[in-house]
Design a protein around this motif. Structure first.
Motif, PDB file in Angstrom:
ATOM      1  N   LEU A 175       0.827  -1.207   0.000  1.00 55.79           N
ATOM      2  CA  LEU A 175       0.000   0.000   0.000  1.00 55.79           C
ATOM      3  C   LEU A 175       0.859   1.254   0.000  1.00 55.79           C
ATOM      4  N   ARG A 176       1.946   1.227   0.788  1.00 53.23           N
ATOM      5  CA  ARG A 176       2.780   2.430   0.872  1.00 53.23           C
ATOM      6  C   ARG A 176       3.395   2.777  -0.470  1.00 53.23           C
ATOM      7  N   GLY A 197       1.370   4.959  -2.428  1.00 53.87           N
ATOM      8  CA  GLY A 197       1.384   6.349  -1.971  1.00 53.87           C
ATOM      9  C   GLY A 197       2.661   7.106  -2.302  1.00 53.87           C
ATOM     10  N   ALA A 210      -0.808  11.394   2.719  1.00 52.74           N
ATOM     11  CA  ALA A 210      -0.692  10.003   2.300  1.00 52.74           C
ATOM     12  C   ALA A 210      -1.119   9.095   3.450  1.00 52.74           C
ATOM     13  N   ASP A 241      -4.857   9.025   3.554  1.00 48.07           N
ATOM     14  CA  ASP A 241      -5.341   8.148   2.486  1.00 48.07           C
ATOM     15  C   ASP A 241      -5.284   6.700   2.917  1.00 48.07           C
ATOM     16  N   TYR A 242      -4.162   6.372   3.535  1.00 43.86           N
ATOM     17  CA  TYR A 242      -3.883   5.003   3.960  1.00 43.86           C
ATOM     18  C   TYR A 242      -4.936   4.543   4.968  1.00 43.86           C
ATOM     19  N   LEU A 260      -8.356   4.132   3.333  1.00 41.20           N
ATOM     20  CA  LEU A 260      -8.435   2.922   2.527  1.00 41.20           C
ATOM     21  C   LEU A 260      -8.676   1.686   3.386  1.00 41.20           C
ATOM     22  N   ARG A 282      -4.032  -0.592  -3.699  1.00 46.13           N
ATOM     23  CA  ARG A 282      -2.754   0.026  -4.047  1.00 46.13           C
ATOM     24  C   ARG A 282      -2.931   1.051  -5.163  1.00 46.13           C
ATOM     25  N   MET A 285      -4.396   4.140  -3.775  1.00 48.29           N
ATOM     26  CA  MET A 285      -3.410   4.917  -3.004  1.00 48.29           C
ATOM     27  C   MET A 285      -2.703   5.955  -3.869  1.00 48.29           C
ATOM     28  N   ARG A 303      -4.114   7.911  -5.700  1.00 47.00           N
ATOM     29  CA  ARG A 303      -5.103   8.980  -5.874  1.00 47.00           C
ATOM     30  C   ARG A 303      -5.374   9.267  -7.338  1.00 47.00           C
TER      31      ARG A 303
END
Lengths: 359, 249
Positions: free
Chosen positions: B100-101, B104, B113, B116-117, B120, B150, B153, B155
């Motif tokens: 996931l990171r 971002g 970020a 967002d995480y 999600l 992902r 993430m 955006r």
């Protein structure tokens, strides 16, 4: 502090292991043991260098021993006796010919010069992928070897450079090995390292996530060449005498063997592989020399060392294809059964809502 | 409303094989567009062409104000166009958290970020339970959710999803669709989804394109195509007597 150590326990444990090994070796007071240990730590630096690129990018490189050689010669140019350099290495720039630089500068040169060469070559090489990239790195090794074997006025060609102060012992070597481990670890957990490992797992998805795969590979290539070069610099100042011959196929394959045996996808694997292969090779070497029984000496025939190492690699590839580390990092035993164990305990839960698990 | 994505007369060739011909379509801001068609119709090629994975031999593709033909995928992604490739491309040895990171990372040093995480993980509670798991050990449905998460993430303004239902149980597919549509409701995300089957699509999509043999066979509002008859004939190339006359030899 405790949290910090727990989070970064892998490099902490690895460094602790290295220091303990060095201390044990020094405590025995045995000259041979110390020489063996020193050489092992130097190889560890080189193998960590290899791992920074291979482990994170998934591309095998056959070229890094070339960078080690470049580093070794850079250190030799800086530290060899000026009187020798002026006669034998007349092609060197004057500032190198006339001066004898201290250890720190020699290592700095041994790190920067290979990094620069890797940057120039890598800019072209990293456009290749997979097997093509690996074979191209092999070409790098051959080119470096030919240049250094024939550029007489700078490398003394097929004769050797002598008069390099031998300042590298077990403590210096273990210090650099620890430094290499920490550098490699920081790279692994960095944003860059993470993106590179993502591209190793799935290049399509990595690019769709805006990862600049080629640039990440180039950064890792340069960093890994710098570490391998530092290993070369240490090697020159450990031997005191330098020729081109060691920096070719033999060392390329033994360092790759170390990486394969340990498991190339984890840093702990790289370290474990160096230890395992060194121990096996030393035991086989002892066995080749033979054990005296009264008047006769019973030993293995010459060449057992290479055969034994080959057999070991084959066995590991058959029974543990991901190497001794199995692709995992070293963690303190009490902390180990967290996610992994939970995953094993409840695989049915993970799949519960699912009729068709992943292929 | 101006079109967010315009594909104009695009042809794609793999060597001698023509995978797409004369494909034109447009997607407006906030729309859910589905492309359906059988195996080998060119659906994945179409999405790959939009996302920079393959370069069209002819034609134009505009995303917002930018001509994206010939631009590399990693650059297109930075423009706000995110592709979830077919077959659950996740980073198997990395953890769910790391997967996931990486999504971002596209916004360097962005403060939200982290927000967002968190947001999600609310949408994907199953991923939160498995944050420190290697992604390769997730179930198929979880991997698909991770691939979507992902992509979100990053955006994106436009999310392309290639066959999200592939090899998954219907219940899981429903969950994934719910999340996708939820994202659209909450954030006005524009979606283009490839599917082989039309049943689920008809409920969710605003507009539908049917692709077969590399050509667009049919285009229409989902509401107008709800009985499925026109789609069936376009999909198979036969079906109702009306179209049979047109295509029969």
């Amino acid at each position: 502090m405790r949290d910090f150590l727990i989070r970064h326990q892998t490099p902490a444990l690895l460094v602790a292991g290295l220091v303990i090994a060095a201390a044990l070796g020094v405590l025995t007071g045995n000259e041979t043991a110390q020489v063996t240990l020193t050489e092992m730590f130097i190889r560890l630096v080189v193998v960590i260098g290899l791992w920074v690129f291979i482990g994170n990018s998934g591309i095998i490189s056959f070229g890094h021993i070339g960078f080690m050689g470049i580093g070794a010669y850079a250190a030799a140019w800086a530290t060899a006796e000026p009187s020798f350099k002026q006669i034998m290495l007349s092609g060197l720039p004057v500032f190198l010919q006339e001066n004898q630089y201290p250890f720190v500068f020699a290592i700095l040169g041994a790190t920067l010069l290979p990094a620069l060469v890797a940057l120039l070559l890598g800019a072209a090489l990293m456009r290749l992928a997979g097997t093509a990239a690996s074979i191209a790195t092999f070409a790098v090794l051959m080119i470096v070897n030919s240049v250094y074997a024939n550029w007489d006025s700078v490398t003394a060609g097929s004769s050797s450079i002598i008069g390099i102060p031998t300042v590298v012992g077990p403590w210096v070597a273990v210090g650099f090995a620890a430094g290499a481990v920490i550098t490699a670890y920081l790279f692994q957990i960095s944003r860059l390292g993470l993106m590179l490992r993502a591209s190793r797992d799935d290049e399509v998805a990595a690019r769709a996530s805006a990862v600049e795969v080629k640039r990440m590979r180039l950064v890792a290539f340069v960093l890994s060449a710098a570490i391998a070069g530092a290993g070369g610099g240490l090697y020159a100042q450990f031997l005191g005498i330098l020729t081109v011959d060691p920096f070719y196929l033999g060392l390329t394959f033994i360092t790759l063997a170390m990486l394969v045996v340990g498991g190339m996808s984890s840093l702990s694997g790289a370290v474990a592989g160096v230890f395992a292969v060194t121990i096996i090779v030393e035991l086989l070497r002892l066995a080749e020399r033979g054990v005296p029984f009264g008047s006769v000496t019973v030993g293995l025939p010459l060449g057992s060392q290479e055969i034994g190492l080959g057999v070991l690699m084959a066995l590991i590839l058959i029974f543990r294809p991901n190497g001794l580390s199995n692709g995992r990092e070293l963690v303190w035993p009490r902390r180990a059964p967290t996610d992994e164990a939970a995953a094993r305990k409840a695989p049915s839960a993970a799949l519960a809502g699912e009729a068709a698990p992943s292929p | 409303m101006g079109a967010l994505l315009t594909v104009d007369d695009v042809h794609v060739r793999y060597g001698d094989l023509v995978a797409l011909r004369e494909v034109s379509l447009s997607v407006a801001q906030g729309e859910v567009v589905c492309i359906i068609g059988p195996n080998g119709a060119g659906k994945s090629t179409l999405l790959a062409a939009v996302a920079g994975g393959v370069t069209p031999w002819r034609g134009a593709i505009r995303f917002g104000d930018v001509d994206v033909v010939g631009i590399r995928p990693e650059v297109v992604a930075r423009q706000g166009l995110s592709l979830v490739p077919e077959g659950r491309h996740i980073f198997g040895t990395l953890t769910v958290d790391e997967n996931l990171r990486i999504g971002g990372f596209i916004h360097k040093g962005r403060a939200d970020a982290k927000a967002d995480y968190e947001r999600l993980l609310e949408l994907f509670p199953r991923l939160r339970e498995r944050l420190n798991f290697p992604a390769g050990r997730l179930s198929g449905g979880e991997q698909q959710m991770l691939a979507v998460a992902r992509a979100v993430m990053t955006r994106p303004r436009l999310l392309l999803v290639d066959e999200p239902s592939l090899g998954l149980a219907p219940r899981i597919v429903d969950q994934i669709y719910e999340i996708l549509l939820d994202l659209r409701r909450r954030e006005g995300l524009t979606l283009v989804i490839n599917e082989q089957s039309s049943n689920r699509i008809l409920k969710h999509a605003d507009r539908i394109y049917v692709l077969r043999g590399g050509r667009i066979q049919l285009e229409g509002r989902a509401a107008d195509l709800a009985d499925g008859e026109a789609i069936r004939s376009a999909y198979f190339g036969f079906g109702s007597p009306a179209t049979l006359e047109g295509v029969a030899p």
